[in-house]
Design a protein around this motif. Structure first.
Motif, PDB file in Angstrom:
ATOM      1  N   ASN A 253      15.666 -12.186   0.433  1.00  0.00           N
ATOM      2  CA  ASN A 253      14.861 -11.079  -0.068  1.00  0.00           C
ATOM      3  C   ASN A 253      14.138 -11.543  -1.333  1.00  0.00           C
ATOM      4  OD1 ASN A 253      15.543  -9.166   1.890  1.00  0.00           O
ATOM      5  ND2 ASN A 253      17.477  -8.707   0.861  1.00  0.00           N
ATOM      6  N   SER A 254      12.840 -11.709  -1.244  1.00  0.00           N
ATOM      7  CA  SER A 254      12.050 -12.260  -2.348  1.00  0.00           C
ATOM      8  C   SER A 254      10.612 -11.797  -2.183  1.00  0.00           C
ATOM      9  CB  SER A 254      12.102 -13.793  -2.320  1.00  0.00           C
ATOM     10  OG  SER A 254      11.321 -14.289  -1.249  1.00  0.00           O
ATOM     11  N   PRO A 255       9.772 -12.028  -3.189  1.00  0.00           N
ATOM     12  CA  PRO A 255       8.357 -11.671  -3.040  1.00  0.00           C
ATOM     13  C   PRO A 255       7.689 -12.377  -1.867  1.00  0.00           C
ATOM     14  CG  PRO A 255       8.871 -12.019  -5.355  1.00  0.00           C
ATOM     15  CD  PRO A 255      10.084 -12.445  -4.573  1.00  0.00           C
ATOM     16  N   ARG A 256       8.152 -13.577  -1.510  1.00  0.00           N
ATOM     17  CA  ARG A 256       7.559 -14.292  -0.378  1.00  0.00           C
ATOM     18  C   ARG A 256       7.837 -13.575   0.943  1.00  0.00           C
ATOM     19  NH1 ARG A 256       8.333 -15.653  -5.153  1.00  0.00           N
ATOM     20  NH2 ARG A 256      10.382 -16.545  -4.743  1.00  0.00           N
ATOM     21  N   ARG A 257       9.088 -13.217   1.159  1.00  0.00           N
ATOM     22  CA  ARG A 257       9.431 -12.498   2.393  1.00  0.00           C
ATOM     23  C   ARG A 257       8.723 -11.151   2.436  1.00  0.00           C
ATOM     24  NH1 ARG A 257      13.496  -8.815   3.836  1.00  0.00           N
ATOM     25  NH2 ARG A 257      14.133  -8.924   6.037  1.00  0.00           N
ATOM     26  N   GLU A 258       8.720 -10.441   1.331  1.00  0.00           N
ATOM     27  CA  GLU A 258       8.067  -9.139   1.289  1.00  0.00           C
ATOM     28  C   GLU A 258       6.569  -9.265   1.531  1.00  0.00           C
ATOM     29  OE1 GLU A 258       8.918  -6.505  -1.855  1.00  0.00           O
ATOM     30  OE2 GLU A 258      11.090  -6.683  -1.653  1.00  0.00           O
ATOM     31  N   ALA A 259       5.973 -10.353   1.029  1.00  0.00           N
ATOM     32  CA  ALA A 259       4.542 -10.560   1.233  1.00  0.00           C
ATOM     33  C   ALA A 259       4.228 -10.679   2.719  1.00  0.00           C
ATOM     34  CB  ALA A 259       4.079 -11.813   0.491  1.00  0.00           C
ATOM     35  N   ILE A 260       5.064 -11.420   3.445  1.00  0.00           N
ATOM     36  CA  ILE A 260       4.854 -11.581   4.887  1.00  0.00           C
ATOM     37  C   ILE A 260       5.011 -10.251   5.602  1.00  0.00           C
ATOM     38  CG2 ILE A 260       5.742 -12.652   6.987  1.00  0.00           C
ATOM     39  CD1 ILE A 260       6.704 -15.005   5.187  1.00  0.00           C
ATOM     40  N   LEU A 261       6.111  -9.550   5.314  1.00  0.00           N
ATOM     41  CA  LEU A 261       6.376  -8.285   6.001  1.00  0.00           C
ATOM     42  C   LEU A 261       5.287  -7.262   5.710  1.00  0.00           C
ATOM     43  CD1 LEU A 261      10.245  -7.938   5.449  1.00  0.00           C
ATOM     44  CD2 LEU A 261       9.044  -8.911   7.410  1.00  0.00           C
ATOM     45  N   ASP A 262       4.864  -7.176   4.438  1.00  0.00           N
ATOM     46  CA  ASP A 262       3.819  -6.219   4.070  1.00  0.00           C
ATOM     47  C   ASP A 262       2.493  -6.564   4.745  1.00  0.00           C
ATOM     48  OD1 ASP A 262       5.637  -4.933   2.485  1.00  0.00           O
ATOM     49  OD2 ASP A 262       4.859  -5.700   0.581  1.00  0.00           O
ATOM     50  N   PHE A 263       2.173  -7.855   4.752  1.00  0.00           N
ATOM     51  CA  PHE A 263       0.911  -8.296   5.354  1.00  0.00           C
ATOM     52  C   PHE A 263       0.879  -7.984   6.842  1.00  0.00           C
ATOM     53  CE2 PHE A 263      -1.417 -11.703   7.591  1.00  0.00           C
ATOM     54  CZ  PHE A 263      -2.690 -11.475   7.085  1.00  0.00           C
ATOM     55  N   VAL A 264       1.930  -8.340   7.543  1.00  0.00           N
ATOM     56  CA  VAL A 264       1.972  -8.099   8.989  1.00  0.00           C
ATOM     57  C   VAL A 264       1.908  -6.595   9.287  1.00  0.00           C
ATOM     58  CG1 VAL A 264       3.405  -8.295  11.065  1.00  0.00           C
ATOM     59  CG2 VAL A 264       3.144 -10.262   9.529  1.00  0.00           C
ATOM     60  N   LYS A 265       2.601  -5.810   8.492  1.00  0.00           N
ATOM     61  CA  LYS A 265       2.555  -4.356   8.690  1.00  0.00           C
ATOM     62  C   LYS A 265       1.138  -3.822   8.500  1.00  0.00           C
ATOM     63  CE  LYS A 265       4.510  -0.010   6.991  1.00  0.00           C
ATOM     64  NZ  LYS A 265       5.450   0.622   6.013  1.00  0.00           N
ATOM     65  N   GLU A 266       0.475  -4.266   7.451  1.00  0.00           N
ATOM     66  CA  GLU A 266      -0.869  -3.777   7.143  1.00  0.00           C
ATOM     67  C   GLU A 266      -1.887  -4.140   8.222  1.00  0.00           C
ATOM     68  OE1 GLU A 266      -2.130  -1.900   4.683  1.00  0.00           O
ATOM     69  OE2 GLU A 266      -0.142  -1.522   3.880  1.00  0.00           O
ATOM     70  N   VAL A 267      -1.816  -5.382   8.724  1.00  0.00           N
ATOM     71  CA  VAL A 267      -2.859  -5.822   9.666  1.00  0.00           C
ATOM     72  C   VAL A 267      -2.577  -5.397  11.101  1.00  0.00           C
ATOM     73  CG1 VAL A 267      -3.497  -7.772   8.195  1.00  0.00           C
ATOM     74  CG2 VAL A 267      -1.852  -8.128  10.073  1.00  0.00           C
ATOM     75  N   THR A 268      -1.370  -4.887  11.373  1.00  0.00           N
ATOM     76  CA  THR A 268      -1.030  -4.497  12.749  1.00  0.00           C
ATOM     77  C   THR A 268      -0.854  -2.993  12.924  1.00  0.00           C
ATOM     78  OG1 THR A 268       1.354  -4.840  12.383  1.00  0.00           O
ATOM     79  CG2 THR A 268       0.071  -6.715  13.192  1.00  0.00           C
ATOM     80  N   THR A 269      -0.941  -2.237  11.842  1.00  0.00           N
ATOM     81  CA  THR A 269      -0.817  -0.775  11.935  1.00  0.00           C
ATOM     82  C   THR A 269      -2.188  -0.169  12.199  1.00  0.00           C
ATOM     83  OG1 THR A 269       1.058  -0.779  10.393  1.00  0.00           O
ATOM     84  CG2 THR A 269      -0.087   1.324  10.736  1.00  0.00           C
ATOM     85  N   PRO A 270      -2.381   0.500  13.334  1.00  0.00           N
ATOM     86  CA  PRO A 270      -3.715   0.960  13.736  1.00  0.00           C
ATOM     87  C   PRO A 270      -4.451   1.817  12.708  1.00  0.00           C
ATOM     88  CG  PRO A 270      -2.211   1.089  15.582  1.00  0.00           C
ATOM     89  CD  PRO A 270      -1.375   0.726  14.389  1.00  0.00           C
TER      90      PRO A 270
END
Length: 342
Positions: free
Chosen positions: A36-53
């Motif tokens: 759990n770190s800013p790197r992991r959160e960055a990936i999860l946040d990015f993927v959520k943002e670009v894949t949420t309609p």
């Protein structure tokens, strides 16, 4: 709004982080091998943002392109690039048909196991070796030779096959991206023909999605049968700016996610994160001398300079600290992937 995740002081302070083993508690969550770190959160946040309609940063599935370097980003590149070791093996195998190599440099250095002399002369010696090691083979023959060697060769340090020294958190990331509709490409300075035979088995990335350094081919017919023969003509070295150029030429789209580990990846990351809309750039920093290797600005392989760290800060690229961000480096025996038979 452009979705970026700032590294700032985090990136500049990576080397001062305490040296302790991490235990991840993400077993039932995405990317369980990532702390759990800013790197992991960055990936999860990015993927959520670009894949949420309904997201302002939504990206159509057809445009979700991720490009990932290989050496030092997906597997270990120390004590030297694995493809160099294979090329040295090939030179020794072919030497019987080239008696002059016994007295010609750089080949004689390989035959006499003077590898330090080869690296002393850098690319002036390495390129001729790479050219000669793969020339006059059909693509099928070269593929079989690659797989045969990888099936037996092992790391002197870890006593494991080189394809078992891949970074399991990165394999996990590839699977995660693919689950969310990303098309993942390997974009490497290594030879495309060297990686394609096993990329799908190990990384879950098919051979047609591997872009790398490429040598020429000749078209020949013998008794009406067509063959392609690899030659010693270097078409391009897929490094630096050439990575961005080849992505455009071969894929035809700008990626929205790029991951590398060295100065040779800077242009690829810069091009990816210089566009309008959502993008994410990441660098793997080799900070773990116990579980892997620790190296930086003075390394021939995977050079990571202070300038590169400043670029990461300026462009808001995430910098992955291997020592503290990854709870596991290599696959367990159970997680190892079998490569195809020759």
């Amino acid at each position: 709004m452009k979705l970026r995740h700032c590294v700032g002081a985090i990136a500049l302070g990576l080397l001062s982080l305490p040296t302790y083993a991490m235990t991840c508690n993400n077993a039932d969550q995405p990317l369980p091998l990532w702390q759990n770190s800013p790197r992991r959160e960055a990936i999860l946040d990015f993927v959520k943002e670009v894949t949420t309609p309904n997201s302002l940063e939504f990206v159509a599935r057809s445009n979700r392109i991720a490009v990932i370097d290989n050496d030092g980003t997906l597997w270990s590149e120390k004590p030297t690039y694995v493809q160099f070791l294979f090329a040295f093996h090939q030179i020794k195998e072919k030497a019987k048909d080239h008696p002059k190599w016994k007295t010609e440099t750089p080949y004689k250095w390989v035959l006499e196991n003077q590898f330090a002399e080869v690296f002393k002369h850098s690319w002036g010696a390495l390129l001729p070796i790479l050219e000669a090691s793969q020339a006059n083979e059909t693509p099928e023959q070269y593929r079989e030779q690659v797989l045969a060697w990888l099936g037996t060769a092992k790391s002197p340090r870890f006593k494991r096959h080189y394809t078992d020294l891949v970074y399991q958190p990165m394999v996990e990331l590839i699977d995660y991206l693919q689950e969310y509709g990303f098309k993942t490409y390997i974009v490497t300075g290594g030879g495309a023909a060297f990686i394609r035979p096993w990329s799908e088995a190990v990384y879950h990335i098919p051979p047609e999605q591997v872009i790398g350094t490429t040598f020429g081919l000749d078209y020949k017919t013998v008794d009406g049968k067509a063959e392609l023969i690899k030659n010693a003509k270097l078409m391009y070295v897929d490094d630096g700016a050439e990575k961005a150029i080849n992505i455009q030429k071969i894929i035809g789209k700008r990626p929205i996610f790029a991951i590398g580990n060295s100065t040779g990846d800077a242009e690829m990351l810069n091009w990816t994160t210089s566009q309008k809309g959502a993008s994410l750039g990441m660098l793997v920093h080799h900070t773990d001398g116990v579980r892997e290797w620790k190296y930086g600005p003075d390394s021939f392989e995977g050079k990571f300079t202070e300038k590169l760290m400043k670029e990461a800060t300026a462009h808001h690229w995430q910098v992955i600290n291997m020592k503290t961000d990854w709870c596991q480096i290599y696959p367990t025996q159970k997680e190892e992937k079998a490569i195809p038979k020759p």
